[in-house]
Design a protein around this motif. Structure first.
Motif, PDB file in Angstrom:
ATOM      1  N   UNK A 278       0.203   6.169  -3.087  1.00 27.96           N
ATOM      2  CA  UNK A 278      -0.508   5.843  -4.057  1.00 27.96           C
ATOM      3  C   UNK A 278       0.079   4.367  -4.742  1.00 27.96           C
ATOM      4  N   UNK A 279       1.028   3.929  -4.973  1.00 27.54           N
ATOM      5  CA  UNK A 279       1.527   3.160  -4.900  1.00 27.54           C
ATOM      6  C   UNK A 279       1.503   2.040  -4.250  1.00 27.54           C
ATOM      7  N   UNK A 280       1.131   2.446  -2.652  1.00 24.53           N
ATOM      8  CA  UNK A 280       0.146   0.678  -1.941  1.00 24.53           C
ATOM      9  C   UNK A 280      -1.284   0.949  -2.477  1.00 24.53           C
ATOM     10  N   UNK A 281      -1.734   1.590  -2.973  1.00 25.61           N
ATOM     11  CA  UNK A 281      -3.065   1.788  -3.373  1.00 25.61           C
ATOM     12  C   UNK A 281      -3.029   1.069  -4.807  1.00 25.61           C
ATOM     13  N   UNK A 282      -2.341   1.046  -5.846  1.00 28.83           N
ATOM     14  CA  UNK A 282      -2.296   0.710  -7.425  1.00 28.83           C
ATOM     15  C   UNK A 282      -1.798  -1.526  -7.222  1.00 28.83           C
TER      16      UNK A 282
END
Length: 211
Positions: free
Chosen positions: A37-41
């Motif tokens: 999720x962090x990388x996607x953001x």
């Protein structure tokens, strides 16, 4: 390299097949980003792109280089320009490359890109893209297809060039060539595409001395 040049209505379109090993490396990387999720953001690119789709994110420089994606793009553009213009480019400068994750009922409106040259191709395609709601046996279904648009329809001159997506197919085109993707109604599976923008030698691109 097997390469085919399409020139259906003016601007040149070049079709090349992405090597299987590059597709596998890119899809593996993309699957990892989706789970993170962090990388996607961090990589989210949706505010810079036209699509009304589930997810769009920019590829990191490391995977672009390590997967062979940059080399594939550079070699393909070099050969495309050579075959079409009889000139050899000395410069290929990637601006950006990104992934579009499109699902049922989502779409990409008519738009164009930046830079000098661009491209779009397919990493995943649903088993079925669907069919017309009404019974239209003599009409081609446009759901999920990539459509290039140029000029206006006239006698003996089409203004639309429709491409049915197939995993591994990649199409290069000049940045200004308008294109769109219609929503599809079939499978719930992902239609995963990849695109890029790049600059080449200014003296080759700027044929009319406009820039």
């Amino acid at each position: 390299m097997e390469i085919k040049i399409y020139k259906p209505f003016g601007p040149s379109i070049c079709k090349v097949t992405i090597p299987k090993e590059i597709i596998e490396k890119l899809n593996s990387y993309i699957d990892d980003v989706i789970k993170n999720e962090a990388k996607s953001k961090e990589l989210d690119y949706g505010n810079k792109l036209a699509g009304d789709v589930t997810q769009e994110f920019k590829l990191e420089e490391k995977i672009i280089n390590e997967s062979g994606w940059l080399k594939f793009l550079g070699q393909s553009v070099h050969e495309w320009i050579r075959l079409d213009t009889k000139q050899k480019i000395q410069e290929f400068k990637l601006i950006d490359s990104w992934v579009v994750r499109q699902f049922k009922n989502e779409y990409n409106p008519i738009h164009w890109h930046g830079g000098h040259v661009s491209g779009a191709g397919f990493l995943k395609v649903p088993e079925t893209l669907g069919k017309y709601v009404q019974d239209k046996p003599n009409k081609e279904y446009f759901g999920g297809t990539l459509n290039f648009i140029h000029g206006s329809r006239q006698f003996m001159s089409n203004s639309n060039f429709k491409i049915i997506p197939k995993v591994g197919d990649f199409y290069f085109f000049p940045h200004y060539l308008m294109h769109s993707v219609y929503p599809f109604s079939g499978s719930d599976e992902e239609r995963r595409s990849i695109s890029f923008n790049a600059n080449i030698d200014k003296n080759i691109f700027n044929v009319h001395g406009q820039f």
